[in-house]
Design a protein around this motif. Structure first.
Motif, mmCIF file in Angstrom:
data_model
loop_
_atom_site.group_PDB
_atom_site.id
_atom_site.type_symbol
_atom_site.label_atom_id
_atom_site.label_comp_id
_atom_site.label_asym_id
_atom_site.label_seq_id
_atom_site.Cartn_x
_atom_site.Cartn_y
_atom_site.Cartn_z
ATOM 1 N N MET A 176 0.822 -1.186 0.000
ATOM 2 C CA MET A 176 0.000 0.000 0.000
ATOM 3 C C MET A 176 0.872 1.258 0.000
ATOM 4 O O MET A 176 0.563 2.207 -0.687
ATOM 5 C CB MET A 176 -0.922 -0.057 1.228
ATOM 6 N N VAL A 177 1.954 1.218 0.768
ATOM 7 C CA VAL A 177 2.849 2.375 0.846
ATOM 8 C C VAL A 177 3.502 2.626 -0.511
ATOM 9 O O VAL A 177 3.627 3.774 -0.946
ATOM 10 C CB VAL A 177 3.917 2.161 1.948
ATOM 11 N N VAL A 178 3.901 1.557 -1.193
ATOM 12 C CA VAL A 178 4.535 1.692 -2.509
ATOM 13 C C VAL A 178 3.547 2.272 -3.511
ATOM 14 O O VAL A 178 3.903 3.140 -4.316
ATOM 15 C CB VAL A 178 5.081 0.329 -2.994
ATOM 16 N N ALA A 179 2.301 1.847 -3.462
ATOM 17 C CA ALA A 179 1.283 2.364 -4.379
ATOM 18 C C ALA A 179 1.065 3.853 -4.157
ATOM 19 O O ALA A 179 0.963 4.626 -5.121
ATOM 20 C CB ALA A 179 -0.021 1.598 -4.206
ATOM 21 N N VAL A 180 1.011 4.275 -2.918
ATOM 22 C CA VAL A 180 0.837 5.699 -2.611
ATOM 23 C C VAL A 180 2.060 6.491 -3.073
ATOM 24 O O VAL A 180 1.926 7.573 -3.650
ATOM 25 C CB VAL A 180 0.578 5.907 -1.097
ATOM 26 N N ALA A 181 3.247 5.946 -2.855
ATOM 27 C CA ALA A 181 4.467 6.627 -3.289
ATOM 28 C C ALA A 181 4.492 6.770 -4.810
ATOM 29 O O ALA A 181 4.863 7.829 -5.327
ATOM 30 C CB ALA A 181 5.695 5.868 -2.800
ATOM 31 N N CYS A 182 4.089 5.723 -5.523
ATOM 32 C CA CYS A 182 4.038 5.791 -6.992
ATOM 33 C C CYS A 182 3.023 6.836 -7.451
ATOM 34 O O CYS A 182 3.285 7.602 -8.379
ATOM 35 C CB CYS A 182 3.687 4.427 -7.580
ATOM 36 N N LEU A 183 1.870 6.868 -6.822
ATOM 37 C CA LEU A 183 0.849 7.844 -7.174
ATOM 38 C C LEU A 183 1.356 9.266 -6.946
ATOM 39 O O LEU A 183 1.193 10.144 -7.807
ATOM 40 C CB LEU A 183 -0.424 7.599 -6.368
ATOM 41 N N LEU A 184 1.995 9.501 -5.814
ATOM 42 C CA LEU A 184 2.559 10.824 -5.541
ATOM 43 C C LEU A 184 3.640 11.190 -6.552
ATOM 44 O O LEU A 184 3.716 12.338 -7.004
ATOM 45 C CB LEU A 184 3.123 10.878 -4.124
ATOM 46 N N PHE A 185 4.467 10.234 -6.919
ATOM 47 C CA PHE A 185 5.513 10.487 -7.905
ATOM 48 C C PHE A 185 4.904 10.916 -9.242
ATOM 49 O O PHE A 185 5.351 11.871 -9.865
ATOM 50 C CB PHE A 185 6.373 9.236 -8.084
ATOM 51 N N VAL A 186 3.888 10.195 -9.684
ATOM 52 C CA VAL A 186 3.242 10.518 -10.959
ATOM 53 C C VAL A 186 2.588 11.895 -10.895
ATOM 54 O O VAL A 186 2.690 12.689 -11.838
ATOM 55 C CB VAL A 186 2.206 9.429 -11.336
#
Length: 68
Positions: free
Chosen positions: A1-11
């Motif tokens: 879940m943390v990785v998904a949020v980090a990817c979303l923020l990066f995009v």
């Protein structure tokens, strides 16, 4: 879940469009986040192929040593 949020923020933070030129080849304009993710995926695939080739070579050597 943390990785998904980090990817979303990066995009969301890297939506600028850039053009990449390399050895005379120019890619169409893409978002920075798309280019970084594509580069990451290509690197993962290339690394996986190299590790697989090395593992296969090692297994082949072990079989040849065991046969002699």
């Amino acid at each position: 879940m943390v990785v998904a949020v980090a990817c979303l923020l990066f995009v969301l933070e890297n939506q600028e469009f850039v053009t990449v030129s390399f050895l005379g080849f120019s890619a169409p304009q893409l978002q920075v986040s798309v280019l970084v993710i594509m580069s990451f995926l290509v690197g993962m695939i290339a690394g996986g192929l190299m590790v697989s080739a090395s593992a296969l070579r090692s297994m082949r050597r072990k079989r040849l040593r065991a046969a002699h």
